[in-house]
Design a protein around this motif. Structure first.
Motif, mmCIF file in Angstrom:
data_model
loop_
_atom_site.group_PDB
_atom_site.id
_atom_site.type_symbol
_atom_site.label_atom_id
_atom_site.label_comp_id
_atom_site.label_asym_id
_atom_site.label_seq_id
_atom_site.Cartn_x
_atom_site.Cartn_y
_atom_site.Cartn_z
ATOM 1 N N MET A 12 0.824 -1.183 0.015
ATOM 2 C CA MET A 12 0.024 0.029 0.039
ATOM 3 C C MET A 12 0.827 1.292 -0.056
ATOM 4 N N ILE A 13 1.772 1.349 0.687
ATOM 5 C CA ILE A 13 2.729 2.572 0.745
ATOM 6 C C ILE A 13 3.300 2.668 -0.577
ATOM 7 N N LEU A 14 4.220 1.501 -0.980
ATOM 8 C CA LEU A 14 4.892 1.787 -2.313
ATOM 9 C C LEU A 14 4.054 2.217 -3.352
ATOM 10 N N PHE A 15 2.706 1.720 -3.476
ATOM 11 C CA PHE A 15 1.856 1.725 -4.552
ATOM 12 C C PHE A 15 1.163 3.105 -4.521
ATOM 13 N N ALA A 16 1.024 3.820 -3.191
ATOM 14 C CA ALA A 16 0.342 4.912 -2.939
ATOM 15 C C ALA A 16 1.373 6.114 -3.149
ATOM 16 N N THR A 17 2.827 5.639 -3.171
ATOM 17 C CA THR A 17 3.707 6.751 -3.399
ATOM 18 C C THR A 17 4.346 6.522 -4.696
ATOM 19 N N ALA A 18 3.710 5.708 -5.518
ATOM 20 C CA ALA A 18 4.476 5.289 -6.833
ATOM 21 C C ALA A 18 4.678 6.476 -7.742
ATOM 22 N N THR A 19 3.754 7.432 -7.810
ATOM 23 C CA THR A 19 3.545 8.729 -8.829
ATOM 24 C C THR A 19 4.506 9.725 -8.219
ATOM 25 N N ASN A 20 4.940 9.785 -6.733
ATOM 26 C CA ASN A 20 5.555 10.856 -6.307
ATOM 27 C C ASN A 20 7.257 10.934 -6.425
ATOM 28 N N VAL A 21 7.544 11.925 -6.712
ATOM 29 C CA VAL A 21 9.096 12.371 -6.851
ATOM 30 C C VAL A 21 9.921 11.907 -5.481
ATOM 31 N N ASN A 22 9.267 12.426 -4.632
ATOM 32 C CA ASN A 22 9.823 12.154 -3.123
ATOM 33 C C ASN A 22 9.029 10.876 -2.814
ATOM 34 N N ARG A 23 9.465 9.678 -2.828
ATOM 35 C CA ARG A 23 8.954 8.428 -2.159
ATOM 36 C C ARG A 23 10.214 7.660 -1.306
ATOM 37 N N PRO A 24 9.477 6.935 -0.321
ATOM 38 C CA PRO A 24 10.378 6.104 0.399
ATOM 39 C C PRO A 24 10.866 4.964 -0.314
ATOM 40 N N ASP A 61 -8.309 2.254 7.273
ATOM 41 C CA ASP A 61 -9.020 3.502 6.864
ATOM 42 C C ASP A 61 -8.578 4.144 5.488
ATOM 43 N N PHE A 62 -7.001 3.860 5.285
ATOM 44 C CA PHE A 62 -6.439 4.666 4.154
ATOM 45 C C PHE A 62 -7.202 3.799 2.949
ATOM 46 N N LEU A 63 -7.425 2.650 3.325
ATOM 47 C CA LEU A 63 -8.081 1.783 1.927
ATOM 48 C C LEU A 63 -9.433 2.480 1.517
ATOM 49 N N THR A 64 -10.033 2.861 2.556
ATOM 50 C CA THR A 64 -11.397 3.214 2.081
ATOM 51 C C THR A 64 -11.432 4.506 1.221
ATOM 52 N N LEU A 65 -10.239 5.362 1.316
ATOM 53 C CA LEU A 65 -9.838 6.652 0.269
ATOM 54 C C LEU A 65 -9.842 6.138 -1.209
ATOM 55 N N ALA A 66 -9.587 4.863 -1.427
ATOM 56 C CA ALA A 66 -9.482 4.489 -2.988
ATOM 57 C C ALA A 66 -10.917 4.321 -3.510
ATOM 58 N N PRO A 67 -10.906 4.752 -4.879
ATOM 59 C CA PRO A 67 -12.337 4.923 -5.638
ATOM 60 C C PRO A 67 -12.805 3.372 -5.518
ATOM 61 N N GLY A 68 -14.180 3.713 -4.963
ATOM 62 C CA GLY A 68 -15.026 2.362 -5.146
ATOM 63 C C GLY A 68 -14.716 1.521 -4.073
ATOM 64 N N ALA A 69 -13.717 1.734 -2.960
ATOM 65 C CA ALA A 69 -13.509 0.916 -1.888
ATOM 66 C C ALA A 69 -14.374 0.941 -0.923
#
Length: 143
Positions: free
Chosen positions: A61-73, A101-109
């Motif tokens: 979840m962390i890696l996929f949610a930051t995948a489009t960021n220039v600054n990612r862990p 709770d974060f998962l509920t932020l995804a579209p349709g989740a």
């Protein structure tokens, strides 16, 4: 729709975006084969694995949610963060709750989670059984 959250890892704040790219990455990694056709099962898998407290899901979840960021862990930073949280029982429980709770932020989740929880609560309840009919007693004539 607000599908963003922030997370502190190693003193650095990271933006997590739970949008379509997040779902696309989940669905590309987690699939089910139905009648020979690969079908994306990202939400199903993540929801189930979070309930089972699988830390691999937190990492993904962390890696996929930051995948489009220039600054990612980095993966190492993410793993260190997860291991640190898992060392303390209270932090571990909070970690899985937070990512649920974060998962509920995804579209349709939200719709999916609501339907899945309703389905599991219905199957988890014991089946109602009818009371057995009273046995007929055999009357015998006394002599």
């Amino acid at each position: 729709m607000n599908n963003k959250a922030t997370l502190q890892i190693n003193g650095q704040s990271y933006l997590l975006t739970f949008g379509l790219k997040f779902l696309e990455l989940l669905n590309s990694k987690y699939t089910l084969t139905i009648d020979g056709l690969a079908v994306g099962a990202g939400l199903v898998t993540v929801w189930t694995e979070l309930k089972m407290q699988n830390p691999v899901m937190i990492r993904d979840m962390i890696l996929f949610a930051t995948a489009t960021n220039v600054n990612r862990p980095s993966e190492d930073e993410v793993e260190d963060y997860i291991f640190e949280q898992l060392e303390d029982e209270e932090k571990a429980v909070a970690l899985f709750s937070q990512f649920g709770d974060f998962l509920t932020l995804a579209p349709g989740a939200r719709r999916f989670i609501k339907a899945a929880e309703e389905a599991t609560s219905q199957t988890a309840q014991p089946a109602q059984t009818e009371k057995p009919a009273k046995k007929a007693t055999k009357k015998t004539a006394s002599k």
